[in-house]
Design a protein around this motif. Structure first.
Motif, mmCIF file in Angstrom:
data_model
loop_
_atom_site.group_PDB
_atom_site.id
_atom_site.type_symbol
_atom_site.label_atom_id
_atom_site.label_comp_id
_atom_site.label_asym_id
_atom_site.label_seq_id
_atom_site.Cartn_x
_atom_site.Cartn_y
_atom_site.Cartn_z
ATOM 1 N N GLU A 6 -51.495 58.049 13.187
ATOM 2 C CA GLU A 6 -51.647 57.632 14.581
ATOM 3 C C GLU A 6 -51.951 58.825 15.478
ATOM 4 O O GLU A 6 -51.551 59.957 15.180
ATOM 5 C CB GLU A 6 -50.363 56.953 15.090
ATOM 6 N N SER A 7 -52.604 58.547 16.583
ATOM 7 C CA SER A 7 -52.857 59.564 17.600
ATOM 8 C C SER A 7 -52.988 58.885 18.956
ATOM 9 O O SER A 7 -53.147 57.652 19.027
ATOM 10 C CB SER A 7 -54.121 60.359 17.286
ATOM 11 N N GLY A 8 -52.895 59.685 20.020
ATOM 12 C CA GLY A 8 -53.136 59.172 21.361
ATOM 13 C C GLY A 8 -51.905 58.918 22.189
ATOM 14 O O GLY A 8 -52.010 58.489 23.347
ATOM 15 N N GLY A 9 -50.734 59.151 21.646
ATOM 16 C CA GLY A 9 -49.515 58.928 22.416
ATOM 17 C C GLY A 9 -49.295 60.037 23.438
ATOM 18 O O GLY A 9 -50.109 60.953 23.579
ATOM 19 N N GLY A 10 -48.190 59.925 24.159
ATOM 20 C CA GLY A 10 -47.863 60.954 25.145
ATOM 21 C C GLY A 10 -47.050 60.411 26.292
ATOM 22 O O GLY A 10 -46.451 59.336 26.197
ATOM 23 N N LEU A 11 -47.061 61.181 27.377
ATOM 24 C CA LEU A 11 -46.307 60.838 28.576
ATOM 25 C C LEU A 11 -47.270 60.353 29.650
ATOM 26 O O LEU A 11 -48.297 61.001 29.915
ATOM 27 C CB LEU A 11 -45.551 62.070 29.075
ATOM 28 N N VAL A 12 -46.941 59.233 30.275
ATOM 29 C CA VAL A 12 -47.793 58.673 31.326
ATOM 30 C C VAL A 12 -46.911 58.051 32.396
ATOM 31 O O VAL A 12 -45.786 57.610 32.095
ATOM 32 C CB VAL A 12 -48.774 57.638 30.734
ATOM 33 N N GLN A 13 -47.400 58.027 33.624
ATOM 34 C CA GLN A 13 -46.641 57.384 34.692
ATOM 35 C C GLN A 13 -46.807 55.875 34.630
ATOM 36 O O GLN A 13 -47.804 55.365 34.118
ATOM 37 C CB GLN A 13 -47.119 57.898 36.041
ATOM 38 N N ALA A 14 -45.827 55.181 35.179
ATOM 39 C CA ALA A 14 -45.905 53.719 35.243
ATOM 40 C C ALA A 14 -47.194 53.303 35.941
ATOM 41 O O ALA A 14 -47.591 53.910 36.948
ATOM 42 C CB ALA A 14 -44.699 53.163 35.985
ATOM 43 N N GLY A 15 -47.839 52.288 35.378
ATOM 44 C CA GLY A 15 -49.118 51.834 35.903
ATOM 45 C C GLY A 15 -50.310 52.483 35.241
ATOM 46 O O GLY A 15 -51.446 52.037 35.426
ATOM 47 N N GLY A 16 -50.063 53.521 34.460
ATOM 48 C CA GLY A 16 -51.132 54.228 33.790
ATOM 49 C C GLY A 16 -51.553 53.580 32.485
ATOM 50 O O GLY A 16 -51.078 52.489 32.128
ATOM 51 N N SER A 17 -52.441 54.272 31.775
ATOM 52 C CA SER A 17 -53.002 53.741 30.533
ATOM 53 C C SER A 17 -52.971 54.794 29.428
ATOM 54 O O SER A 17 -53.013 55.996 29.703
ATOM 55 C CB SER A 17 -54.460 53.316 30.758
ATOM 56 N N LEU A 80 -55.097 50.553 20.009
ATOM 57 C CA LEU A 80 -54.281 49.782 20.935
ATOM 58 C C LEU A 80 -54.502 50.354 22.328
ATOM 59 O O LEU A 80 -54.053 51.461 22.626
ATOM 60 C CB LEU A 80 -52.797 49.841 20.568
ATOM 61 N N GLN A 81 -55.238 49.612 23.144
ATOM 62 C CA GLN A 81 -55.450 50.003 24.531
ATOM 63 C C GLN A 81 -54.301 49.456 25.350
ATOM 64 O O GLN A 81 -54.086 48.241 25.376
ATOM 65 C CB GLN A 81 -56.782 49.456 25.042
ATOM 66 N N MET A 82 -53.582 50.347 26.008
ATOM 67 C CA MET A 82 -52.393 49.956 26.765
ATOM 68 C C MET A 82 -52.622 50.259 28.241
ATOM 69 O O MET A 82 -52.775 51.420 28.618
ATOM 70 C CB MET A 82 -51.164 50.713 26.250
ATOM 71 N N ASN A 83 -52.683 49.211 29.048
ATOM 72 C CA ASN A 83 -52.881 49.333 30.484
ATOM 73 C C ASN A 83 -51.648 48.859 31.239
ATOM 74 O O ASN A 83 -50.799 48.165 30.673
ATOM 75 C CB ASN A 83 -54.095 48.520 30.918
ATOM 76 N N SER A 84 -51.571 49.223 32.500
ATOM 77 C CA SER A 84 -50.448 48.808 33.362
ATOM 78 C C SER A 84 -49.114 49.071 32.670
ATOM 79 O O SER A 84 -48.241 48.197 32.615
ATOM 80 C CB SER A 84 -50.577 47.322 33.715
ATOM 81 N N LEU A 85 -48.971 50.260 32.154
ATOM 82 C CA LEU A 85 -47.774 50.587 31.382
ATOM 83 C C LEU A 85 -46.526 50.576 32.253
ATOM 84 O O LEU A 85 -46.565 50.927 33.443
ATOM 85 C CB LEU A 85 -47.942 51.950 30.711
ATOM 86 N N LYS A 86 -45.434 50.157 31.632
ATOM 87 C CA LYS A 86 -44.140 50.056 32.292
ATOM 88 C C LYS A 86 -43.128 50.951 31.568
ATOM 89 O O LYS A 86 -43.291 51.221 30.374
ATOM 90 C CB LYS A 86 -43.643 48.615 32.245
ATOM 91 N N PRO A 87 -42.086 51.370 32.257
ATOM 92 C CA PRO A 87 -41.064 52.184 31.576
ATOM 93 C C PRO A 87 -40.497 51.504 30.331
ATOM 94 O O PRO A 87 -40.164 52.189 29.350
ATOM 95 C CB PRO A 87 -39.989 52.359 32.653
ATOM 96 N N GLU A 88 -40.427 50.199 30.340
ATOM 97 C CA GLU A 88 -39.894 49.486 29.170
ATOM 98 C C GLU A 88 -40.846 49.491 27.978
ATOM 99 O O GLU A 88 -40.481 49.036 26.893
ATOM 100 C CB GLU A 88 -39.505 48.049 29.531
ATOM 101 N N ASP A 89 -42.050 50.009 28.161
ATOM 102 C CA ASP A 89 -42.964 50.177 27.029
ATOM 103 C C ASP A 89 -42.668 51.474 26.265
ATOM 104 O O ASP A 89 -43.267 51.729 25.213
ATOM 105 C CB ASP A 89 -44.416 50.216 27.515
ATOM 106 N N THR A 90 -41.757 52.291 26.790
ATOM 107 C CA THR A 90 -41.394 53.531 26.123
ATOM 108 C C THR A 90 -40.799 53.258 24.749
ATOM 109 O O THR A 90 -39.854 52.475 24.616
ATOM 110 C CB THR A 90 -40.383 54.315 26.965
ATOM 111 N N ALA A 91 -41.388 53.879 23.734
ATOM 112 C CA ALA A 91 -40.959 53.641 22.354
ATOM 113 C C ALA A 91 -41.771 54.536 21.423
ATOM 114 O O ALA A 91 -42.744 55.168 21.848
ATOM 115 C CB ALA A 91 -41.167 52.179 21.972
ATOM 116 N N SER A 120 -42.975 57.052 32.454
ATOM 117 C CA SER A 120 -42.018 57.443 33.492
ATOM 118 C C SER A 120 -42.161 56.547 34.717
ATOM 119 O O SER A 120 -43.245 56.078 35.035
ATOM 120 C CB SER A 120 -42.240 58.898 33.881
ATOM 121 N N SER A 121 -41.040 56.343 35.371
ATOM 122 C CA SER A 121 -41.047 55.465 36.556
ATOM 123 C C SER A 121 -41.351 56.231 37.830
ATOM 124 O O SER A 121 -41.403 57.447 37.844
ATOM 125 C CB SER A 121 -39.696 54.760 36.683
#
Length: 121
Positions: A6-17, A80-91, A120-121
């Motif tokens: 896998e690749s592409g993970g990291g830290l993003v603010q809420a609402g990001g992709s 896996l394209q992840m949009n509108s990310l929320k803190p609860e998506d942290t995993a 992050s929120s």
């Protein structure tokens, strides 16, 4: 030997992709379903999305409308394209695939090593 990376993970603010990728390599004859799971600290590993070899997809209710799974069969890759990310998506997100590595062998389940996604929120 088959590997999923896998690749592409990291830290993003809420609402990001973020866009996760998972490449299967090794001796591969065919790949059936490819899936993304995730596991938050102290929780069980849950199915996030799946896609068949012909492109049919399914999603967990918690990500419907925000995440999109896709695959490139010629590259043995699932995204896996992840949009509108929320803190609860942290995993930790894991790639999974049903792969046959020989003409006369069965399909086996393979897993990636997992990749951290932090929102992050």
């Amino acid at each position: 030997q088959v590997q999923l990376v896998e690749s592409g993970g990291g830290l993003v603010q809420a609402g990001g992709s973020l866009r996760l990728s998972c490449v299967a390599s090794g001796t591969i004859v065919s790949i059936e379903a490819m899936r993304w799971y995730r596991q938050a600290p102290g929780k069980q590993r849950d199915l996030v999305a799946s896609i068949t070899s012909d492109g049919s997809s399914n999603y967990a209710d918690s990500v419907k409308g925000r995440f999109t799974i896709s695959r490139e069969n010629a590259k043995n890759t699932v995204y896996l394209q992840m949009n509108s990310l929320k803190p609860e998506d942290t995993a930790v997100y894991y790639c999974n695939a049903n792969i046959r590595s020989g003409l006369f062998t069965r399909f086996h389940d393979y897993w990636g090593q997992g990749i951290q996604v932090t929102v992050s929120s």
